[in-house]
Design a protein around this motif. Structure first.
Motif, PDB file in Angstrom:
ATOM      1  N   PRO A 121      -5.992   2.955  -6.311  1.00 61.01           N
ATOM      2  CA  PRO A 121      -5.116   4.077  -6.654  1.00 61.01           C
ATOM      3  C   PRO A 121      -5.744   5.413  -6.254  1.00 61.01           C
ATOM      4  N   THR A 141       0.808  -1.226   0.000  1.00 59.22           N
ATOM      5  CA  THR A 141       0.000   0.000   0.000  1.00 59.22           C
ATOM      6  C   THR A 141       0.834   1.266   0.000  1.00 59.22           C
ATOM      7  N   GLN A 161       3.011   4.431  -3.361  1.00 59.04           N
ATOM      8  CA  GLN A 161       2.289   4.183  -4.617  1.00 59.04           C
ATOM      9  C   GLN A 161       3.246   4.174  -5.795  1.00 59.04           C
ATOM     10  N   HIS A 203      -1.723   4.028  -1.080  1.00 62.43           N
ATOM     11  CA  HIS A 203      -2.932   3.502  -1.701  1.00 62.43           C
ATOM     12  C   HIS A 203      -4.067   3.502  -0.674  1.00 62.43           C
TER      13      HIS A 203
END
Length: 302
Positions: free
Chosen positions: A286, A255, A258, A293
């Motif tokens: 996204p 996570t 990104q 994330h």
């Protein structure tokens, strides 16, 4: 020579595995190093292959045992688990670290419109970001809120249903908002990051300050600055929570960050639900403008 090479490769992995199994923290840097456990687990195949090629059987046996330990630690995260019987209300939870208010508010509201969450927890919520979310129409989907925004380390909880604010958890300037919705306590989780020797105690204290499972139903959602390999998060889970990603076999989905940064991606953002709550779905999503994330979980209350 081959014997020493084999053992020199095996021993570091064996020591790492032993430290991971324990709750001992030999140095404050271990809080960062242990996050690499899934990567170290994959790399532990190297000394096994080398020992087999060199036909160093004692070293190969030790390497095989080390790799087996890592497999027992890591692989269950990729295997879906069952759920308790639950026939109550559905609770859809979205959590997003907006990176000090830099996330695109319109994109976040678009996620809310598409996912129809009942609850949105936000970390690193600034007052300016809260205003941008209002302007983007967040309140038309989630009209109720607890706003604990701050210049850097604020948080918030937005809800489709009426909520009752609970005392905030605040350590090291990190504000973790809390609220009760239909009898379920929700916490927007964001402890300090264990990035240096001064922040590590704040990080562990922030995780210890989170409510343990048991009694009323609770859901903890947000940026835990922790993976499933960190002792404070493991202790929290052992009180009676389940990690939604782990339940759905997605516990290795990273996570953060990104985008490629100076570290490999880790799983720092979680939705923890009381063990009596069923996890029906989980997604990693996204969002532009932030390094984290968002994570989404569809839950079913008992």
């Amino acid at each position: 020579m081959g014997r020493w090479v084999s053992w020199l490769l095996v021993i570091p992995f064996a020591v790492f595995a032993a430290l991971r199994l324990s709750s001992w923290t030999p140095t404050w840097r271990w809080a960062s190093i242990v996050a690499f456990t899934p990567y170290v687990a994959a790399a532990s195949l190297i000394p096994l292959l080398v020992a087999l090629i060199l036909q160093r059987w004692p070293a190969a046996l030790a390497a095989l045992a080390t790799t087996a330990v890592f497999a027992l630690i890591v692989m269950p995260r990729a295997i879906p688990n069952g759920n308790p019987p639950a026939h109550g209300m559905r609770l859809r939870v979205l959590a997003s670290n907006v990176s000090g208010g830099q996330a695109d508010a319109v994109s976040l509201v678009k996620l809310v419109r598409e996912l129809h969450p009942d609850v949105l927890t936000i970390q690193e919520l600034t007052r300016e970001e809260a205003q941008r979310l209002d302007q983007a129409g967040l309140r038309s989907f989630l009209p109720h809120s607890v706003d604990r925004s701050a210049p850097a380390q604020g948080s918030g909880i937005y809800s489709r249903l009426p909520l009752t604010e609970q005392p905030m958890i605040e350590l090291g300037g990190f504000r973790q908002a809390r609220a009760t919705i239909n009898g379920v306590e929700i916490v927007s989780v964001h402890p300090c990051s264990p990035s240096d020797v001064h922040d590590t105690p704040c990080w562990s204290q922030g995780l210890r300050a989170l409510p343990r499972a048991g009694g009323p139903l609770r859901v903890l959602a947000g940026d835990f600055n922790s993976t499933l390999d960190h002792p404070p998060l493991r202790h929290l889970l052992s009180s009676g929570y389940r990690d939604a990603a782990d339940v759905k076999g997605q516990g290795l989905r990273p996570t953060w960050p990104q985008r490629f940064w100076n570290v490999p991606p880790f799983t720092l953002d979680h939705v923890l639900a009381d063990h009596r709550i069923a996890v029906e779905d989980f997604k990693v999503l996204p969002l532009t403008g932030t390094d984290h994330h968002p994570v989404f979980a569809a839950l079913r209350l008992p």
